[in-house]
Motif scaffolding. Structure first.
Motif, mmCIF file in Angstrom:
data_model
loop_
_atom_site.group_PDB
_atom_site.id
_atom_site.type_symbol
_atom_site.label_atom_id
_atom_site.label_comp_id
_atom_site.label_asym_id
_atom_site.label_seq_id
_atom_site.Cartn_x
_atom_site.Cartn_y
_atom_site.Cartn_z
ATOM 1 N N ASN A 85 0.845 -1.186 0.000
ATOM 2 C CA ASN A 85 0.000 0.000 0.000
ATOM 3 C C ASN A 85 0.889 1.248 0.000
ATOM 4 O OD1 ASN A 85 -1.735 2.145 0.584
ATOM 5 N ND2 ASN A 85 -3.095 0.829 1.787
ATOM 6 N N ALA A 86 1.132 1.777 -1.205
ATOM 7 C CA ALA A 86 2.038 2.911 -1.348
ATOM 8 C C ALA A 86 1.542 4.146 -0.610
ATOM 9 C CB ALA A 86 2.236 3.224 -2.825
ATOM 10 N N GLU A 87 0.229 4.401 -0.658
ATOM 11 C CA GLU A 87 -0.323 5.583 -0.004
ATOM 12 C C GLU A 87 -0.172 5.501 1.514
ATOM 13 O OE1 GLU A 87 -1.751 4.011 -2.544
ATOM 14 O OE2 GLU A 87 -1.412 5.634 -3.987
ATOM 15 N N ALA A 88 -0.374 4.299 2.066
ATOM 16 C CA ALA A 88 -0.255 4.141 3.517
ATOM 17 C C ALA A 88 1.155 4.492 3.994
ATOM 18 C CB ALA A 88 -0.609 2.711 3.922
ATOM 19 N N PHE A 89 2.157 4.156 3.178
ATOM 20 C CA PHE A 89 3.543 4.441 3.549
ATOM 21 C C PHE A 89 4.045 5.754 2.943
ATOM 22 C CE2 PHE A 89 3.321 -0.258 3.956
ATOM 23 C CZ PHE A 89 3.594 -0.339 5.308
ATOM 24 N N GLN A 90 3.104 6.528 2.374
ATOM 25 C CA GLN A 90 3.378 7.875 1.858
ATOM 26 C C GLN A 90 4.484 7.896 0.809
ATOM 27 O OE1 GLN A 90 3.295 11.108 4.740
ATOM 28 N NE2 GLN A 90 2.643 9.671 6.335
ATOM 29 N N LEU A 91 4.557 6.858 -0.003
ATOM 30 C CA LEU A 91 5.585 6.800 -1.042
ATOM 31 C C LEU A 91 5.423 7.887 -2.098
ATOM 32 C CD1 LEU A 91 5.975 2.934 -1.497
ATOM 33 C CD2 LEU A 91 7.206 4.485 0.024
ATOM 34 N N PRO A 92 4.182 8.264 -2.482
ATOM 35 C CA PRO A 92 4.061 9.358 -3.454
ATOM 36 C C PRO A 92 4.663 10.673 -2.962
ATOM 37 C CG PRO A 92 2.017 8.109 -3.353
ATOM 38 C CD PRO A 92 2.873 7.616 -2.232
ATOM 39 N N LYS A 93 4.780 10.856 -1.640
ATOM 40 C CA LYS A 93 5.407 12.060 -1.108
ATOM 41 C C LYS A 93 6.932 11.958 -1.162
ATOM 42 C CE LYS A 93 1.681 13.395 2.055
ATOM 43 N NZ LYS A 93 1.326 13.707 3.463
ATOM 44 N N ILE A 94 7.432 10.732 -1.033
ATOM 45 C CA ILE A 94 8.875 10.515 -1.060
ATOM 46 C C ILE A 94 9.401 10.557 -2.493
ATOM 47 C CG2 ILE A 94 10.705 8.856 -0.525
ATOM 48 C CD1 ILE A 94 8.949 7.895 1.803
ATOM 49 N N TYR A 95 8.651 9.934 -3.417
ATOM 50 C CA TYR A 95 8.997 9.948 -4.844
ATOM 51 C C TYR A 95 8.131 11.005 -5.530
ATOM 52 C CZ TYR A 95 11.317 5.443 -4.063
ATOM 53 O OH TYR A 95 12.142 4.440 -3.611
ATOM 54 N N LYS A 96 8.726 12.095 -5.940
ATOM 55 C CA LYS A 96 7.959 13.211 -6.498
ATOM 56 C C LYS A 96 7.272 12.839 -7.813
ATOM 57 C CE LYS A 96 10.791 16.754 -4.298
ATOM 58 N NZ LYS A 96 11.671 17.944 -4.498
ATOM 59 N N ASN A 97 7.870 11.939 -8.580
ATOM 60 C CA ASN A 97 7.297 11.542 -9.869
ATOM 61 C C ASN A 97 6.647 10.160 -9.779
ATOM 62 O OD1 ASN A 97 8.264 13.913 -11.086
ATOM 63 N ND2 ASN A 97 10.271 12.977 -11.396
ATOM 64 N N TRP A 98 5.994 9.893 -8.683
ATOM 65 C CA TRP A 98 5.451 8.559 -8.436
ATOM 66 C C TRP A 98 4.517 8.091 -9.558
ATOM 67 C CZ3 TRP A 98 6.526 4.664 -5.278
ATOM 68 C CH2 TRP A 98 5.592 3.636 -5.146
ATOM 69 N N ASP A 99 3.651 8.946 -10.036
ATOM 70 C CA ASP A 99 2.667 8.557 -11.047
ATOM 71 C C ASP A 99 3.019 9.041 -12.454
ATOM 72 O OD1 ASP A 99 0.915 7.175 -9.334
ATOM 73 O OD2 ASP A 99 0.148 9.080 -8.571
ATOM 74 N N LYS A 100 4.280 9.418 -12.652
ATOM 75 C CA LYS A 100 4.686 9.872 -13.975
ATOM 76 C C LYS A 100 4.540 8.738 -14.987
ATOM 77 C CE LYS A 100 8.510 12.175 -16.337
ATOM 78 N NZ LYS A 100 9.896 12.684 -16.210
ATOM 79 N N GLU A 101 3.931 9.027 -16.123
ATOM 80 C CA GLU A 101 3.545 7.989 -17.087
ATOM 81 C C GLU A 101 4.746 7.204 -17.599
ATOM 82 O OE1 GLU A 101 0.972 5.622 -19.011
ATOM 83 O OE2 GLU A 101 0.420 7.288 -17.695
ATOM 84 N N ASN A 102 5.857 7.900 -17.925
ATOM 85 C CA ASN A 102 7.008 7.230 -18.530
ATOM 86 C C ASN A 102 7.941 6.597 -17.516
ATOM 87 O OD1 ASN A 102 6.100 8.039 -21.064
ATOM 88 N ND2 ASN A 102 7.261 9.978 -20.980
ATOM 89 N N ASP A 103 7.685 6.837 -16.250
ATOM 90 C CA ASP A 103 8.573 6.299 -15.211
ATOM 91 C C ASP A 103 7.744 5.914 -13.996
ATOM 92 O OD1 ASP A 103 10.905 5.562 -13.948
ATOM 93 O OD2 ASP A 103 11.307 7.569 -13.168
#
Length: 429
Positions: A85-103
């Motif tokens: 669960n990426a959101e539970a561990f706040q990974l999108p905050k740690i990785y700024k381009n978490w949902d970037k399409e090409n990466d």
């Protein structure tokens, strides 16, 4: 905490509902908007905290020390990739381009470490696209908020690849970086050490800190008996991969109010291999490292070119003492010289006074002072295989008196002397 949040939400919602019974004014609209934002923020905090702790409990706990060498070699089958669960561990905050399409990023593995009762620690492995994989050690506060994160393992599948692995201990991470550009161009490992602070933050250690920790650990020194401000470190200019480390240790049973005795620990460290190659120990009973009314104020390393033969160079340790009396000022500095001898260090000059200053005065003007400063130079003459040391001694006598107008006049007289130190086979005299 949750009850307080819910009470705030209810109060704002109640205000919003009452304003709807009338035609809402501009101020009422602002209150409603503020209430909705606060309610949304509080709800997210409650949900995130609950989800974080629930997800945390699902993770396997590993013990330290351990080596984390996460790489593509570990993830062979699709079943090796777990759902985290990426959101539970706040990974999108740690990785700024978490949902970037090409990466696009995907968390594929995680485990817990029990490093402290004051924060939580999780190691999460993230796949970036199809070619890059890395693991991060993340510290969270007790509410599930990110304190700090550090990459501890890295792997990539491209032709010009890099790989990283780490040794994790309870209070530090030793990171081993390995880079290969081609089969003919391979560098050796590069290390860095990250200190895990008591509050969960990280501090990258420099070579000085790394060497201090190495010596303290290898010599099994009690850190409660050390005074960091008296420790000394210096890289030898004639040997850039070697550093001198000096650590005075408070002698057992010597601790009294205003009085301390220190044992001497000196180590020569290979900064490339992180190994102690030579060491020296001397007890407080013979080394003169005592701090009382005359305070041991500073220890420094002297790397002047003390070439005592064609192939032997010594280094120096200077200790400086300062008196506590204002009407009887006193200062003293002594030099000891050391050379390599097998796997140890040998002292060839013992606490030779190179500076002394003292006197007595009224605290206003009248007084008499004497200072003595010595400089060392290497002679071309030898005794028992070692060059003699020429000592030039400058003595300055100062007398302060008030003149008829109350001004403080100083009269100085100078005396210069020269002497020679010769090596008797064991030490210079």
């Amino acid at each position: 905490m949750k009850q307080t949040y819910l009470l705030i939400v209810l109060i704002f919602c109640s205000c919003a509902q009452n304003t709807k019974e009338k035609t809402p004014s501009k101020g009422a609209v602002e209150i409603i908007s503020a209430a909705e934002n606060v309610a949304k923020e509080v709800t997210e905090q409650i949900n995130n905290g609950t989800t974080f702790k629930e997800e945390l409990q699902k993770l396997k706990t590993k013990k330290v020390p351990l080596i984390d060498s996460t790489s593509f070699d570990i993830f062979i089958d699709e079943s090796d990739y777990k759902t985290i669960n990426a959101e539970a561990f706040q990974l999108p905050k740690i990785y700024k381009n978490w949902d970037k399409e090409n990466d696009k990023h995907r968390a594929v593995s995680a485990y817990r470490l029990n490093l402290s009762d004051d924060f939580y620690t999780v190691v999460v492995t993230v796949l970036s696209g199809d070619e890059v994989m890395e693991s991060k050690l993340i510290n969270y506060d007790l509410e599930g908020n990110v304190i700090a994160s550090e990459m501890i393992a890295y792997d990539e599948t491209v032709e010009s690849w890099a790989r990283t692995k780490s040794r994790i201990e309870s209070n530090k991470i030793t990171i081993d970086y390995q880079y290969t550009v081609s089969e003919d161009d391979e560098d050796g490992p590069v290390y860095s050490v990250v200190k895990i602070e008591s509050d969960g933050n990280f501090r990258v250690l420099g070579i000085r800190d790394i060497c201090y920790e190495l010596v303290i650990k290898e010599l099994n020194l009690d850190e409660s008996k050390l005074i960091p401000t008296l420790q000394a470190f210096k890289i030898l200019p004639n040997s850039p991969n070697e550093a001198v480390v000096v650590i005075p240790e408070i002698a057992v049973g010597s601790e009294e109010e205003g009085y301390l005795e220190f044992n001497t620990h000196i180590a020569l460290v290979n900064t490339a291999s992180k190994e102690i190659t030579h060491q020296y120990f001397e007890s407080h009973e013979t080394n003169g490292w005592i701090s009382d009314a005359i305070h041991l104020r500073e220890i420094t390393i002297d790397t002047a070119p003390y070439d005592h033969s064609e192939d032997v160079r010594a280094f120096g340790i200077r200790i400086r003492f300062i008196g506590s009396s204002q009407v009887n000022p006193y200062e003293n500095e002594a030099l000891s010289l050391f050379v390599k001898s097998g796997n140890n260090l040998k002292k060839i000059l013992n606490n030779f006074e190179i500076m002394e200053y003292g006197g007595e005065w009224s605290g206003d003007c009248d007084g008499e002072f004497l200072s003595e400063e010595k400089t060392l130079s290497i002679s071309e003459e030898k005794t028992n295989g070692y060059f003699d040391i020429i000592i030039k001694n400058k003595l300055t006598k100062s007398i302060n008196v008030k003149d008829e107008l109350g001004n403080c006049d100083t009269k100085e007289t100078f005396t210069n002397k020269t002497s020679v130190l010769k090596f008797d086979g064991k030490t210079y005299r």
